[in-house]
Design a protein around this motif. Structure first.
Motif, mmCIF file in Angstrom:
data_model
loop_
_atom_site.group_PDB
_atom_site.id
_atom_site.type_symbol
_atom_site.label_atom_id
_atom_site.label_comp_id
_atom_site.label_asym_id
_atom_site.label_seq_id
_atom_site.Cartn_x
_atom_site.Cartn_y
_atom_site.Cartn_z
ATOM 1 N N MET A 1 -22.616 4.718 24.765
ATOM 2 C CA MET A 1 -21.741 3.586 24.809
ATOM 3 C C MET A 1 -20.412 3.944 24.160
ATOM 4 O O MET A 1 -20.356 4.767 23.262
ATOM 5 N N TYR A 2 -19.379 3.292 24.643
ATOM 6 C CA TYR A 2 -18.036 3.602 24.208
ATOM 7 C C TYR A 2 -17.317 2.349 23.725
ATOM 8 O O TYR A 2 -17.648 1.234 24.121
ATOM 9 N N LEU A 3 -16.313 2.574 22.882
ATOM 10 C CA LEU A 3 -15.489 1.485 22.368
ATOM 11 C C LEU A 3 -14.063 1.712 22.847
ATOM 12 O O LEU A 3 -13.479 2.774 22.596
ATOM 13 N N HIS A 4 -13.504 0.723 23.561
ATOM 14 C CA HIS A 4 -12.126 0.807 24.045
ATOM 15 C C HIS A 4 -11.193 0.369 22.927
ATOM 16 O O HIS A 4 -11.310 -0.733 22.397
ATOM 17 N N LEU A 5 -10.247 1.255 22.556
ATOM 18 C CA LEU A 5 -9.350 0.992 21.437
ATOM 19 C C LEU A 5 -7.975 0.498 21.873
ATOM 20 O O LEU A 5 -7.153 0.171 21.032
ATOM 21 N N GLY A 6 -7.739 0.475 23.166
ATOM 22 C CA GLY A 6 -6.429 0.095 23.680
ATOM 23 C C GLY A 6 -5.694 1.310 24.198
ATOM 24 O O GLY A 6 -6.021 2.449 23.865
ATOM 25 N N GLN A 7 -4.690 1.059 25.039
ATOM 26 C CA GLN A 7 -3.861 2.101 25.631
ATOM 27 C C GLN A 7 -4.684 3.241 26.228
ATOM 28 O O GLN A 7 -4.405 4.416 26.021
ATOM 29 N N ASP A 8 -5.709 2.903 26.960
ATOM 30 C CA ASP A 8 -6.545 3.869 27.679
ATOM 31 C C ASP A 8 -7.290 4.845 26.770
ATOM 32 O O ASP A 8 -7.642 5.944 27.203
ATOM 33 N N TYR A 9 -7.513 4.490 25.518
ATOM 34 C CA TYR A 9 -8.303 5.325 24.605
ATOM 35 C C TYR A 9 -9.685 4.712 24.431
ATOM 36 O O TYR A 9 -9.805 3.520 24.142
ATOM 37 N N ILE A 10 -10.700 5.538 24.592
ATOM 38 C CA ILE A 10 -12.068 5.130 24.303
ATOM 39 C C ILE A 10 -12.700 6.193 23.411
ATOM 40 O O ILE A 10 -12.320 7.364 23.463
ATOM 41 N N VAL A 11 -13.621 5.759 22.565
ATOM 42 C CA VAL A 11 -14.334 6.687 21.686
ATOM 43 C C VAL A 11 -15.823 6.365 21.782
ATOM 44 O O VAL A 11 -16.208 5.218 22.025
ATOM 45 N N PRO A 12 -16.660 7.375 21.594
ATOM 46 C CA PRO A 12 -18.105 7.089 21.560
ATOM 47 C C PRO A 12 -18.400 6.165 20.376
ATOM 48 O O PRO A 12 -17.924 6.393 19.264
ATOM 49 N N LEU A 13 -19.156 5.126 20.630
ATOM 50 C CA LEU A 13 -19.459 4.148 19.588
ATOM 51 C C LEU A 13 -20.173 4.783 18.398
ATOM 52 O O LEU A 13 -19.936 4.399 17.256
ATOM 53 N N GLN A 14 -21.008 5.787 18.664
ATOM 54 C CA GLN A 14 -21.744 6.419 17.567
ATOM 55 C C GLN A 14 -20.833 7.263 16.658
ATOM 56 O O GLN A 14 -21.231 7.614 15.552
ATOM 57 N N SER A 15 -19.600 7.562 17.100
ATOM 58 C CA SER A 15 -18.685 8.334 16.256
ATOM 59 C C SER A 15 -17.897 7.448 15.294
ATOM 60 O O SER A 15 -17.244 7.953 14.387
ATOM 61 N N PHE A 20 -11.025 -0.612 9.713
ATOM 62 C CA PHE A 20 -10.239 -1.158 8.608
ATOM 63 C C PHE A 20 -9.281 -2.219 9.114
ATOM 64 O O PHE A 20 -8.655 -2.042 10.155
ATOM 65 N N ASP A 21 -9.149 -3.302 8.373
ATOM 66 C CA ASP A 21 -8.088 -4.277 8.614
ATOM 67 C C ASP A 21 -6.854 -3.714 7.913
ATOM 68 O O ASP A 21 -6.835 -3.562 6.695
ATOM 69 N N MET A 22 -5.835 -3.363 8.672
ATOM 70 C CA MET A 22 -4.677 -2.688 8.096
ATOM 71 C C MET A 22 -3.852 -3.583 7.184
ATOM 72 O O MET A 22 -3.048 -3.087 6.404
ATOM 73 N N ASP A 23 -4.059 -4.904 7.250
ATOM 74 C CA ASP A 23 -3.363 -5.795 6.323
ATOM 75 C C ASP A 23 -3.857 -5.601 4.898
ATOM 76 O O ASP A 23 -3.104 -5.787 3.946
ATOM 77 N N THR A 24 -5.121 -5.238 4.745
ATOM 78 C CA THR A 24 -5.700 -5.110 3.410
ATOM 79 C C THR A 24 -6.114 -3.676 3.057
ATOM 80 O O THR A 24 -6.371 -3.391 1.892
ATOM 81 N N ARG A 53 -2.925 -3.324 13.597
ATOM 82 C CA ARG A 53 -3.732 -4.387 13.018
ATOM 83 C C ARG A 53 -5.050 -3.844 12.488
ATOM 84 O O ARG A 53 -5.636 -4.418 11.575
ATOM 85 N N ALA A 54 -5.524 -2.744 13.086
ATOM 86 C CA ALA A 54 -6.803 -2.170 12.663
ATOM 87 C C ALA A 54 -6.718 -0.657 12.709
ATOM 88 O O ALA A 54 -5.967 -0.071 13.482
ATOM 89 N N GLY A 55 -7.522 -0.049 11.857
ATOM 90 C CA GLY A 55 -7.698 1.399 11.866
ATOM 91 C C GLY A 55 -9.163 1.687 12.150
ATOM 92 O O GLY A 55 -10.041 1.077 11.540
ATOM 93 N N ALA A 75 -11.567 -8.302 17.307
ATOM 94 C CA ALA A 75 -11.632 -7.947 18.732
ATOM 95 C C ALA A 75 -12.444 -6.672 18.920
ATOM 96 O O ALA A 75 -13.249 -6.565 19.853
ATOM 97 N N LEU A 76 -12.267 -5.717 18.030
ATOM 98 C CA LEU A 76 -13.040 -4.472 18.111
ATOM 99 C C LEU A 76 -14.531 -4.748 17.888
ATOM 100 O O LEU A 76 -15.378 -4.164 18.563
ATOM 101 N N GLN A 77 -14.834 -5.645 16.965
ATOM 102 C CA GLN A 77 -16.227 -6.008 16.716
ATOM 103 C C GLN A 77 -16.849 -6.644 17.952
ATOM 104 O O GLN A 77 -17.976 -6.301 18.322
ATOM 105 N N ARG A 78 -16.125 -7.552 18.588
ATOM 106 C CA ARG A 78 -16.635 -8.177 19.815
ATOM 107 C C ARG A 78 -16.881 -7.144 20.907
ATOM 108 O O ARG A 78 -17.892 -7.188 21.607
ATOM 109 N N ARG A 79 -15.971 -6.192 21.042
ATOM 110 C CA ARG A 79 -16.155 -5.137 22.056
ATOM 111 C C ARG A 79 -17.368 -4.274 21.733
ATOM 112 O O ARG A 79 -18.121 -3.899 22.645
#
Length: 86
Positions: A1-15, A20-24, A53-55, A75-79
Motif C-alpha cells: 500500500m502507498y501513501l500519496h503525498l501530493g504533486q505526484d509523489y507516493i511512498v510505501p506506507l510501511q516506510s 509531523f505538523d509543521m506548525d508545531t 503543513r506536514a512533514g 488529510a494524510l491520516q485519512r489517506r
C-alpha cells in the motif's frame, strides 16, 4: 500500500516513520535538529507552494527522507486509513 503525498509523489506506507505538523514540529529542539540534519544532507523533498503543513519522515534502504507537503496531517491520516481499508 502507498501513501500519496501530493504533486505526484507516493511512498510505501510501511516506510513512513512519522508525520509531523509543521506548525508545531520546530518547537521541539530534537525535531528542529532532525530537520536541520536532513537539510544539510539534502534529504528533504519539498512538495508545497507556499508553506508546508506536514512533514512525512520515511526510512528506506537508501536512508531517511523528509517530505514537506502542503497536505495537512489529518488529510494524510485519512489517506493512510483508506489505504488500509482496501
Amino acid at each position: 500500500m502507498y501513501l500519496h503525498l501530493g504533486q505526484d509523489y507516493i511512498v510505501p506506507l510501511q516506510s513512513v516513520v512519522a508525520v509531523f505538523d509543521m506548525d508545531t514540529a520546530t518547537a521541539s529542539k530534537r525535531t528542529a535538529r532532525l530537520i536541520e540534519r536532513l537539510q544539510d544532507e539534502g534529504r528533504i523533498i519539498e512538495l508545497y507552494e507556499d508553506l508546508p503543513r506536514a512533514g512525512v519522515l520515511c526510512d528506506t534502504a537508501l536512508g531517511e527522507t523528509l517530505y514537506l507537503t502542503s497536505l495537512s496531517p489529518q488529510a494524510l491520516q485519512r489517506r493512510a486509513e483508506k489505504a488500509y481499508a482496501i
